[in-house]
Structure formats: C-alpha cells, structure tokens
Enzyme design. Structure first.
Site, PDB file in Angstrom:
ATOM      1  CD  GLU A 123      -2.995  -1.041   2.284  1.00  0.00           C
ATOM      2  OE1 GLU A 123      -4.166  -1.360   2.026  1.00  0.00           O
ATOM      3  OE2 GLU A 123      -2.624  -0.660   3.415  1.00  0.00           O
ATOM      4  CB  CYS A 136       3.084   7.606   2.984  1.00  0.00           C
ATOM      5  SG  CYS A 136       3.696   6.546   4.314  1.00  0.00           S
ATOM      6  CB  CYS A 143       6.999  -4.807   9.070  1.00  0.00           C
ATOM      7  SG  CYS A 143       8.217  -3.803   9.947  1.00  0.00           S
ATOM      8  CB  CYS A 147       6.055  -1.460  16.343  1.00  0.00           C
ATOM      9  SG  CYS A 147       7.761  -1.123  15.846  1.00  0.00           S
ATOM     10  CB  CYS A 150       2.810  -0.657  13.999  1.00  0.00           C
ATOM     11  SG  CYS A 150       2.930  -0.367  12.219  1.00  0.00           S
ATOM     12  CB  CYS A 381       0.648   7.369  11.042  1.00  0.00           C
ATOM     13  SG  CYS A 381       2.274   6.907  11.643  1.00  0.00           S
TER      14      CYS A 381
END
Length: 410
Positions: A123, A136, A143, A147, A150, A381
């Site tokens: 994305e 962005c 990933c 975190c 997230c 975010c």
C-alpha cells in the site's frame, strides 16, 4: 463518502501470474552506470553510444514519466523496438484505489513474486495538504519489527521491495495525479518543479527502510537526481525504528532528512512498544542521531511519538522526552493513535495530547500534532497492511511445478 475503485480485471485477483514466464529486466531503478551496462550487454546500443542513450532514457523515464518505449519520440523506431524486446518500464498493477473523505488516496499495488511464491501487494498513500502533497512509500512487503501499536507489524515480512518497485510507487502516483508534464511538451523544455502535486516523499509506509538499505538508497538517489525526478533531499524523509548502524550510513550515503519512530523515553517501555530497542537501545540510537551529518535548526531530525492513552502520554513522559533529546536539533511529531482491528491500545484524550504538546513547545521544541488523515480507508499512520503472505516452501514449489506444466496460467 469514501470512494473505492477496484482497478483489477474481473477474476484477476484469484489468478496468479505464470511463474514460468520470463520477466524482462526493468530499466526503472538502475543507476546510470547500471543502465549503460545493461544496454550494452543486451546488444541494444554500442558502447560508444551508451552514455548518450542513457541520458535520453533517463529524461523519458523520470522527467516525462513515460511507461512505454513507443512514447520515446526522439529515439528511432528500430531502437524503440529493440528496447521493448529486451527490457520493461511498465507500471505495476493497481489493484485498488481508495479516496478518503479528506482527499487522502491509498493505492494497493501488485508486484511479481520474486521469490515469494505468488504476486505480492503493498500500500502507498498520498496526503494532500495546503501548499504541499506528501507520498508515503513502502519499502517492504510486511515487516519484521512487530511494533505492538502498528497494524503493519502484524503482517509477517514477505520480501523486500526492489529499487524499481520503490520508485514505481512514486511514478504511478504521479501518473494517477497528473503530475508529469503533458506528452506534447517540447523536448528540452524546462519543466517547473514548483506546483507539483507530489512535493514531498516519506519512507514511512510498510516495512523498515533500513532493513532494505541498498534498494532504498538506490531509489532515493534516483528520486533526488536533478536531471530526473528532481526532488530535493530536504523534501525526502526516511523514517526508521532505530537500525543504528544504517542510520550512520544513511547520513553518509543518502543524505536525506531523518525521522525516528521513537514513542517512548525509557528502554523498558520502548522494548515493549518498539522491540528493536532491545538490540539498539536508546543510548545508542540518540548517539547516532547526534552524529547525523548537517544537523542544525534548519535541518532537524523528526522524532515520531504516537500518543497512547495511559501508556506514554503523561507530563512525566514529556519531561523524559525533553531530557532524552537535549542538544539534538529536533522536531517532535505527536501522532494521535490510529485504531485498527484487534488492537488493545487507545488514543490519548485530546486534552491530554494538547497539554503534552504545550509542555514540549514551552521547552523550546516544535511539537505539531499530526492531523489524522485517511482513517476511513485505513490509510493513516500505522494502519497500512496488505493480504500478502509468504508461501511455505513446499507450497511454492508445488505451485511452480503446476505453472511449468502449463496449468493455472493467467
């Protein structure tokens, strides 16, 4: 009302690309030297012409934004045909485009498997603001950092993106936004950089950019090349969760603006929120930040700080933040937590966020509160995620065998 456009042909989502089909190498993402070497090695141009041809191609790819060799009108028809036979410059497949009520856009791009077993999806988000437009960009499919606040971290790493795939996000977004000059702009005309819809890019999408350092470096150096996409390095920001050795390399080899995904002011809490802190604790991280080249009040490091209710939002936390960053030219972005399905965190109350910001401001640091954008399309975010998952090796081999046998071709 949110607008969502599915740009995939009917049934295409369910049909994997043929793994037996040979991919042509792309010219997108190659340095000038690599492009010259590829052209000569393929027998497309003689070595004595390579530099001149690279300059032509560079202009068409990165100034004019063409995605077909046939559109390169100052190159002979025979050479265009030879280029098309040996190389690719096509854009990725746009699976879906969503437009938020606030004008934010999110694209779901599909790329070839390249070791992942099936095509992968990532994305990319465009955020229009008064006087600027920020793209962005993602650096990985999934990933590794996990975190805890997230959404992207809940998707396991599938693979790194190539330099081509990183740049393709910028090129395709500029296509969709009409941000390249008209095709009939005279050759050699000066194309103004001002007034672009995409004026800034941030490596803050899916993935940890510094765990894909070489591809990110190549892509950002091309994006900032003055004879191509020509984005100022002061308008390019790379965000990292704290891969300390590569922070030093970023300053020396790329030279773009730096953002740190901080979120806590002590190691115990940051170990929980940003687990990479166990490997690179705050002392080492801040030392690397102090050493970042060219820091001044005009070139500051941005520290991202997500506001989590009753976790890291007290005045004591604000005091710890000031103490931690003492002497570092810094801006502190306060990010209201953006909820996603399954999270246990809550966003701090607005009054708490404002008091936190006031304390930071009074201490002499700029601390803007980031306005949440694109929440209705999960484009804010920490909300980005795709459905791509790495296939088990046994499943991947079985699929490849099926494809080679001629079954299941798209």
């Amino acid at each position: 009302m949110t607008l969502s456009l599915d740009l995939t042909a009917e049934g295409a989502r369910a049909m994997p690309r043929s793994l037996a089909a040979e991919e042509k190498p792309s010219l997108i993402g190659l340095s000038r030297a690599e492009m010259a070497e590829a052209l000569v090695a393929a027998g497309v141009v003689p070595e004595r012409q390579a530099k001149m041809r690279v300059q032509q191609l560079w202009h068409w790819l990165y100034v004019r934004g063409v995605s077909e060799f046939s559109q390169m009108f100052n190159i002979s028809k025979d050479l265009r045909a030879a280029l098309a036979e040996h190389f690719a410059i096509a854009r990725p497949e746009i699976v879906e485009e969503q437009i938020s009520t606030d004008g934010t856009r999110k694209w779901l791009f599909r790329f070839p498997p390249r070791g992942a077993g099936r095509p992968v999806e990532i994305e990319t988000v465009y955020i229009p603001e008064e006087g600027r437009g920020t793209l962005c960009i993602s650096s990985q499919v999934g990933c590794t950092l996990t975190c805890s606040f997230c959404h992207t971290g809940t998707q396991k790493l599938v693979r790194n993106l190539t330099a081509e795939e990183i740049l393709a996000q910028l090129l395709t977004a500029r296509d969709r936004l009409g941000d390249f000059p008209d095709r009939d702009t005279p050759a050699g005309a000066i194309v103004p950089a001002e007034g672009r819809k995409i004026s800034n890019i941030v490596m803050m999408g899916m993935g940890e950019p510094l765990y894909n350092f070489e591809a990110v470096k190549t892509a950002l150096l091309i994006a900032s090349d003055g004879d191509g996409l020509a984005l100022s390095k002061r308008r390019i920001t790379l965000s990292t969760s704290g891969v300390v050795p590569e922070i030093y390399r970023t300053g020396e080899e790329i030279g773009v603006m730096l953002a740190i995904s901080l979120h806590a002011t002590n190691d115990d809490l940051r170990d929980l929120l940003v687990p990479i802190n166990k490997k690179y604790p705050l002392k080492d991280l801040i030392e690397a930040c102090r050493a970042y080249p060219g820091l001044s009040n005009a070139k500051r490091i941005t520290f991202e700080y997500v506001m989590l209710k009753d976790v890291n939002d007290s005045i004591e936390d604000a005091k710890g933040l000031i103490k931690l960053l003492k002497g570092v030219p810094a801006k502190i972005n306060l990010i209201p937590f953006n909820p996603w399905p399954g999270t246990n965190y809550q966003c701090s109350d607005w009054d708490t966020i404002e008091k936190f910001a006031d304390f930071i401001n009074n201490a002499g640091y700029a601390s803007p509160i980031r306005t949440p954008r694109g929440r209705d399309i999960l484009a804010a975010c920490g909300q980005l995620k795709s459905d791509s998952e790495r296939m088990r090796r046994v499943d991947r081999l079985a699929l490849e065998a099926m494809m080679i046998a001629g079954h299941g071709e798209a």
